[in-house]
Enzyme design. Structure first.
Site, short mmCIF file in Angstrom:
data_model
loop_
_atom_site.label_atom_id
_atom_site.label_comp_id
_atom_site.label_asym_id
_atom_site.label_seq_id
_atom_site.Cartn_x
_atom_site.Cartn_y
_atom_site.Cartn_z
N GLY A 38 0.81 -1.22 0.00
CA GLY A 38 0.00 0.00 0.00
C GLY A 38 0.84 1.26 0.00
CB CYS A 39 3.76 2.27 2.04
SG CYS A 39 2.91 2.10 3.63
CB THR A 40 5.12 0.34 -2.88
OG1 THR A 40 6.07 -0.14 -1.92
CG2 THR A 40 5.77 0.44 -4.24
N GLY A 52 3.03 6.04 -2.69
CA GLY A 52 4.19 6.84 -3.10
C GLY A 52 4.28 6.96 -4.61
#
Length: 151
Positions: A41-43, A46
Protein backbone atom coordinates in the site's frame (compact mmCIF):
# COMPACT_ATOMS: atom_id res chain seq x y z
CA UNK A 1 -6.77 21.08 14.22
CA UNK A 2 -8.34 22.34 10.97
CA UNK A 3 -7.81 26.02 10.22
CA UNK A 4 -5.10 26.27 12.88
CA UNK A 5 -1.47 27.28 12.51
CA UNK A 6 0.81 24.24 12.52
CA UNK A 7 3.80 24.71 14.82
CA UNK A 8 7.17 24.67 13.10
CA UNK A 9 8.94 21.32 13.11
CA UNK A 10 12.05 19.82 11.60
CA UNK A 11 13.00 16.26 10.82
CA UNK A 12 15.78 14.49 8.96
CA UNK A 13 14.91 13.71 5.36
CA UNK A 14 16.34 11.96 2.33
CA UNK A 15 18.99 13.54 0.09
CA UNK A 16 20.87 14.73 3.19
CA UNK A 17 18.23 17.34 3.93
CA UNK A 18 16.42 18.48 7.02
CA UNK A 19 12.77 19.25 6.33
CA UNK A 20 11.75 22.43 8.14
CA UNK A 21 8.12 23.54 7.94
CA UNK A 22 8.88 27.24 8.42
CA UNK A 23 11.24 27.11 5.42
CA UNK A 24 8.25 26.16 3.22
CA UNK A 25 6.39 29.45 3.83
CA UNK A 26 4.73 30.61 0.62
CA UNK A 27 4.23 27.05 -0.64
CA UNK A 28 1.46 24.54 -0.14
CA UNK A 29 2.75 21.58 1.86
CA UNK A 30 1.32 18.10 1.39
CA UNK A 31 2.39 15.82 4.23
CA UNK A 32 1.45 12.19 4.01
CA UNK A 33 2.09 9.73 6.82
CA UNK A 34 2.43 6.08 5.91
CA UNK A 35 3.14 2.93 7.93
CA UNK A 36 6.23 1.35 6.34
CA UNK A 37 8.66 1.66 3.43
CA UNK A 38 8.40 -0.88 0.60
CA UNK A 39 5.08 -2.42 1.68
CA UNK A 40 2.39 -2.81 -1.02
CA UNK A 41 0.00 0.00 0.00
CA UNK A 42 2.79 2.42 0.87
CA UNK A 43 4.59 1.71 -2.41
CA UNK A 44 1.42 2.30 -4.44
CA UNK A 45 0.66 5.51 -2.56
CA UNK A 46 4.19 6.84 -3.10
CA UNK A 47 4.04 5.90 -6.79
CA UNK A 48 0.76 7.82 -7.13
CA UNK A 49 2.36 10.93 -5.59
CA UNK A 50 5.36 10.39 -7.90
CA UNK A 51 3.19 10.09 -10.99
CA UNK A 52 1.28 13.31 -10.22
CA UNK A 53 4.32 15.18 -8.84
CA UNK A 54 4.57 17.58 -11.79
CA UNK A 55 0.94 18.62 -11.30
CA UNK A 56 1.57 19.30 -7.60
CA UNK A 57 4.73 21.25 -8.48
CA UNK A 58 2.77 23.31 -11.04
CA UNK A 59 0.65 24.75 -8.20
CA UNK A 60 3.70 25.28 -5.96
CA UNK A 61 2.98 22.33 -3.68
CA UNK A 62 5.74 20.47 -1.83
CA UNK A 63 5.21 16.79 -0.98
CA UNK A 64 6.75 15.12 2.07
CA UNK A 65 6.19 11.47 3.00
CA UNK A 66 6.77 10.60 6.67
CA UNK A 67 7.13 7.27 8.45
CA UNK A 68 9.10 5.94 11.40
CA UNK A 69 11.55 4.11 9.13
CA UNK A 70 15.26 4.97 9.18
CA UNK A 71 16.84 7.36 6.69
CA UNK A 72 18.72 4.40 5.17
CA UNK A 73 15.43 2.58 4.57
CA UNK A 74 13.92 5.80 3.14
CA UNK A 75 16.87 6.35 0.78
CA UNK A 76 16.52 2.82 -0.60
CA UNK A 77 12.73 3.16 -0.99
CA UNK A 78 13.05 6.58 -2.65
CA UNK A 79 15.76 5.41 -5.07
CA UNK A 80 13.98 2.18 -6.02
CA UNK A 81 10.68 3.99 -6.69
CA UNK A 82 12.32 7.11 -8.20
CA UNK A 83 10.38 9.47 -5.93
CA UNK A 84 11.02 13.13 -6.90
CA UNK A 85 10.13 14.27 -3.35
CA UNK A 86 11.73 13.74 0.05
CA UNK A 87 10.84 11.23 2.75
CA UNK A 88 11.16 12.27 6.39
CA UNK A 89 12.27 9.93 9.17
CA UNK A 90 10.27 10.37 12.38
CA UNK A 91 11.88 7.63 14.46
CA UNK A 92 11.04 9.37 17.76
CA UNK A 93 7.41 9.91 16.62
CA UNK A 94 7.51 13.64 17.47
CA UNK A 95 5.86 14.73 14.20
CA UNK A 96 3.52 11.71 14.21
CA UNK A 97 2.35 12.81 17.66
CA UNK A 98 2.01 16.45 16.55
CA UNK A 99 -0.48 15.30 13.90
CA UNK A 100 -2.02 12.54 16.06
CA UNK A 101 -1.43 9.70 13.60
CA UNK A 102 -0.22 6.99 16.03
CA UNK A 103 -3.01 4.43 16.52
CA UNK A 104 -3.59 0.92 17.82
CA UNK A 105 -4.08 -1.40 14.85
CA UNK A 106 -4.74 -5.11 14.41
CA UNK A 107 -1.93 -7.01 12.71
CA UNK A 108 -2.39 -10.75 12.34
CA UNK A 109 -4.75 -10.80 15.33
CA UNK A 110 -2.42 -8.79 17.60
CA UNK A 111 -2.83 -5.19 18.75
CA UNK A 112 0.15 -3.13 17.59
CA UNK A 113 0.84 0.59 17.70
CA UNK A 114 1.46 2.06 14.28
CA UNK A 115 1.06 4.98 11.91
CA UNK A 116 -2.45 5.54 10.57
CA UNK A 117 -2.21 6.38 6.85
CA UNK A 118 -3.10 10.09 6.80
CA UNK A 119 -2.61 13.16 4.61
CA UNK A 120 -2.53 16.82 5.64
CA UNK A 121 -2.60 19.99 3.52
CA UNK A 122 -0.92 23.09 4.95
CA UNK A 123 -1.46 26.35 3.07
CA UNK A 124 1.07 29.02 2.12
CA UNK A 125 0.68 30.67 5.56
CA UNK A 126 1.25 27.47 7.56
CA UNK A 127 -2.44 26.85 8.33
CA UNK A 128 -3.88 23.32 8.20
CA UNK A 129 -6.56 23.39 5.50
CA UNK A 130 -7.55 19.73 5.06
CA UNK A 131 -6.86 16.34 6.58
CA UNK A 132 -7.64 12.79 5.58
CA UNK A 133 -7.29 10.01 8.18
CA UNK A 134 -7.51 6.27 7.73
CA UNK A 135 -6.76 6.77 4.03
CA UNK A 136 -7.54 4.10 1.46
CA UNK A 137 -4.93 4.33 -1.31
CA UNK A 138 -6.99 3.97 -4.54
CA UNK A 139 -7.94 7.42 -5.88
CA UNK A 140 -6.60 9.26 -2.82
CA UNK A 141 -3.70 11.16 -4.40
CA UNK A 142 -5.95 12.50 -7.19
CA UNK A 143 -8.41 13.70 -4.51
CA UNK A 144 -5.54 15.46 -2.70
CA UNK A 145 -4.39 17.11 -5.93
CA UNK A 146 -7.93 18.25 -6.75
CA UNK A 147 -8.16 19.89 -3.30
CA UNK A 148 -4.72 21.50 -3.55
CA UNK A 149 -5.74 23.13 -6.83
CA UNK A 150 -8.57 24.94 -4.99
CA UNK A 151 -6.28 26.72 -2.52
Amino acid sequence: MLDTQIPDFSLPATSGQTFNLAAQAGKIVVIYFYPKDSTPGCTTQGQNFRDLHNEFAAVDAVILGISRDSLKSHENFKAKQEFPFELGSDSDEAVCNLFGVMKMKNMYGKQVRGVERSTFIIDRKGVLRREWRGVKVPGHVQEVLDFVKTI
